[in-house]
Design a protein around this motif. Structure first.
Motif, PDB file in Angstrom:
ATOM      1  N   ASP A   1       8.402   3.505 -10.729  1.00  0.00           N
ATOM      2  CA  ASP A   1       8.456   2.341 -11.611  1.00  0.00           C
ATOM      3  C   ASP A   1       7.140   2.252 -12.393  1.00  0.00           C
ATOM      4  O   ASP A   1       6.099   1.940 -11.840  1.00  0.00           O
ATOM      5  N   ARG A   2       7.215   2.526 -13.685  1.00  0.00           N
ATOM      6  CA  ARG A   2       6.000   2.591 -14.499  1.00  0.00           C
ATOM      7  C   ARG A   2       5.264   1.262 -14.568  1.00  0.00           C
ATOM      8  O   ARG A   2       4.075   1.205 -14.893  1.00  0.00           O
ATOM      9  N   ALA A   3       5.951   0.165 -14.272  1.00  0.00           N
ATOM     10  CA  ALA A   3       5.304  -1.142 -14.301  1.00  0.00           C
ATOM     11  C   ALA A   3       4.592  -1.473 -12.988  1.00  0.00           C
ATOM     12  O   ALA A   3       3.852  -2.451 -12.907  1.00  0.00           O
ATOM     13  N   ALA A   4       4.814  -0.652 -11.969  1.00  0.00           N
ATOM     14  CA  ALA A   4       4.235  -0.940 -10.648  1.00  0.00           C
ATOM     15  C   ALA A   4       2.793  -0.453 -10.559  1.00  0.00           C
ATOM     16  O   ALA A   4       2.443   0.573 -11.142  1.00  0.00           O
ATOM     17  N   HIS A   5       1.968  -1.167  -9.828  1.00  0.00           N
ATOM     18  CA  HIS A   5       0.587  -0.736  -9.618  1.00  0.00           C
ATOM     19  C   HIS A   5       0.550   0.576  -8.850  1.00  0.00           C
ATOM     20  O   HIS A   5      -0.429   1.311  -8.930  1.00  0.00           O
ATOM     21  N   SER A   6       1.617   0.870  -8.122  1.00  0.00           N
ATOM     22  CA  SER A   6       1.690   2.096  -7.319  1.00  0.00           C
ATOM     23  C   SER A   6       2.414   3.213  -8.062  1.00  0.00           C
ATOM     24  O   SER A   6       2.799   4.207  -7.453  1.00  0.00           O
ATOM     25  N   TYR A   7       2.578   3.051  -9.385  1.00  0.00           N
ATOM     26  CA  TYR A   7       3.254   4.084 -10.187  1.00  0.00           C
ATOM     27  C   TYR A   7       2.553   5.430 -10.017  1.00  0.00           C
ATOM     28  O   TYR A   7       1.322   5.510 -10.062  1.00  0.00           O
ATOM     29  N   GLY A   8       3.375   6.459  -9.839  1.00  0.00           N
ATOM     30  CA  GLY A   8       2.817   7.801  -9.662  1.00  0.00           C
ATOM     31  C   GLY A   8       2.184   8.013  -8.300  1.00  0.00           C
ATOM     32  O   GLY A   8       1.485   8.994  -8.084  1.00  0.00           O
ATOM     33  N   GLY A   9       2.419   7.045  -7.387  1.00  0.00           N
ATOM     34  CA  GLY A   9       1.832   7.159  -6.059  1.00  0.00           C
ATOM     35  C   GLY A   9       0.361   6.768  -6.008  1.00  0.00           C
ATOM     36  O   GLY A   9      -0.333   7.078  -5.040  1.00  0.00           O
ATOM     37  N   ARG A  10      -0.089   6.079  -7.036  1.00  0.00           N
ATOM     38  CA  ARG A  10      -1.505   5.685  -7.117  1.00  0.00           C
ATOM     39  C   ARG A  10      -1.914   4.896  -5.878  1.00  0.00           C
ATOM     40  O   ARG A  10      -1.386   3.819  -5.594  1.00  0.00           O
ATOM     41  N   ARG A  11      -2.847   5.433  -5.159  1.00  0.00           N
ATOM     42  CA  ARG A  11      -3.292   4.834  -3.897  1.00  0.00           C
ATOM     43  C   ARG A  11      -4.782   4.547  -3.983  1.00  0.00           C
ATOM     44  O   ARG A  11      -5.604   5.464  -3.943  1.00  0.00           O
ATOM     45  N   THR A  12      -5.127   3.288  -4.120  1.00  0.00           N
ATOM     46  CA  THR A  12      -6.510   2.841  -4.267  1.00  0.00           C
ATOM     47  C   THR A  12      -6.743   1.712  -3.268  1.00  0.00           C
ATOM     48  O   THR A  12      -5.799   1.255  -2.614  1.00  0.00           O
ATOM     49  N   PRO A  13      -7.985   1.239  -3.156  1.00  0.00           N
ATOM     50  CA  PRO A  13      -8.216   0.098  -2.254  1.00  0.00           C
ATOM     51  C   PRO A  13      -7.307  -1.091  -2.578  1.00  0.00           C
ATOM     52  O   PRO A  13      -6.851  -1.795  -1.683  1.00  0.00           O
ATOM     53  N   ARG A  14      -7.008  -1.275  -3.866  1.00  0.00           N
ATOM     54  CA  ARG A  14      -6.155  -2.396  -4.243  1.00  0.00           C
ATOM     55  C   ARG A  14      -4.721  -2.211  -3.761  1.00  0.00           C
ATOM     56  O   ARG A  14      -4.120  -3.125  -3.201  1.00  0.00           O
ATOM     57  N   THR A  15      -4.160  -1.012  -3.974  1.00  0.00           N
ATOM     58  CA  THR A  15      -2.737  -0.798  -3.681  1.00  0.00           C
ATOM     59  C   THR A  15      -2.463  -0.408  -2.228  1.00  0.00           C
ATOM     60  O   THR A  15      -1.312  -0.288  -1.824  1.00  0.00           O
ATOM     61  N   GLU A  16      -3.532  -0.204  -1.460  1.00  0.00           N
ATOM     62  CA  GLU A  16      -3.383   0.352  -0.115  1.00  0.00           C
ATOM     63  C   GLU A  16      -2.373  -0.409   0.751  1.00  0.00           C
ATOM     64  O   GLU A  16      -1.554   0.197   1.443  1.00  0.00           O
ATOM     65  N   VAL A  17      -2.392  -1.730   0.687  1.00  0.00           N
ATOM     66  CA  VAL A  17      -1.530  -2.522   1.579  1.00  0.00           C
ATOM     67  C   VAL A  17      -0.050  -2.260   1.320  1.00  0.00           C
ATOM     68  O   VAL A  17       0.783  -2.377   2.217  1.00  0.00           O
ATOM     69  N   MET A  18       0.286  -1.866   0.081  1.00  0.00           N
ATOM     70  CA  MET A  18       1.692  -1.593  -0.233  1.00  0.00           C
ATOM     71  C   MET A  18       2.219  -0.360   0.482  1.00  0.00           C
ATOM     72  O   MET A  18       3.430  -0.193   0.619  1.00  0.00           O
TER      73      MET A  18
END
Length: 199
Positions: free
Chosen positions: A47-64
């Motif tokens: 989902d291109r609108a999701a913060h986790s688009y492309g599997g992006r894993r950062t301190p922000r998205t980690e909890v997802m």
DNA sequence: ACTTTGATGGCCT
DNA sequence: GGCCATCAAAGTT
């Protein structure tokens, strides 16, 4: 009685099912809050609108990427937004809570918002009204002071496209916004693509 | 260290 | 409908 009670299995529902079932549930922080009346699903990594688009894993998205039923709180344009982490562990999916119908602690919400109207009709507004900040990121929504519990029965659900994601290519047209049809506390009233009865 | 971005809100016409 | 203040996070150099 609501068709589905809030428990561990509830939060394991597929994201789009959970999004619809969250409508009418009561969200509170330390007893202050209201009924959820509007949500949006974000289903990364595709989902291109999701913060986790492309599997992006950062301190922000980690909890997802963790187990469902926890809070994902982020800051955008200086405002906090609350999501319910959903989906299987390892699948970075979440549901943005966009609006509430105030039920409890309205006096405190008025103090925090600095006004008596428009207390919780937007994702940033409801976080301000309830006092939700990044300190609540990762909190368990079943057992912590920030919790979701059985609320009211929902008759008709309205479906539409998500708000504020015009940059997201074809994902802008995904019908992943859900609200309680006719509810006056919805953040940005729009005509629904369709409506349906919640069975 | 610096620049860009954006799941918003409040107020304007 | 539109404008823009706002600031943490992410991306870039």
């Amino acid at each position: 009685m609501h068709p589905r009670e809030v428990n561990e299995a509830f939060f394991r529902l597929p994201t789009l099912d959970l999004a619809q079932r969250l409508l009418g549930k009561e969200l509170t922080l330390n007893g202050v809050g209201g009924y959820i009346v509007e949500v949006e699903a974000y289903i990364g990594p595709h989902d291109r609108a999701a913060h986790s688009y492309g599997g992006r894993r950062t301190p922000r998205t980690e909890v997802m990427f963790g187990p469902p039923g926890r809070a994902y709180v982020y800051v955008i344009h200086g405002h906090h937004c609350l999501n319910v982490v959903s989906g299987e562990e390892g699948a970075p999916e979440a549901i943005l809570v966009r609006a509430l119908e105030p039920t409890r602690g309205i006096k405190q919400m008025i103090e925090r918002r600095g006004r008596t109207d428009h207390l919780t009709d937007g994702p940033g507004k409801l976080c301000q009204a309830l006092g939700i900040t990044r300190q609540h990121n990762g909190w368990d929504l079943l057992t912590s002071p920030l919790r979701i519990s059985d609320g009211m029965t929902v008759e008709t659900v309205a479906v539409g496209t998500r708000i504020g994601i015009d940059y997201a290519g074809e994902a802008r047209d995904y019908p992943w916004r859900f609200w309680i049809d006719g509810n006056p506390h919805v953040s940005r009233p729009r005509r629904a693509l369709r409506t349906f009865r919640l069975g």
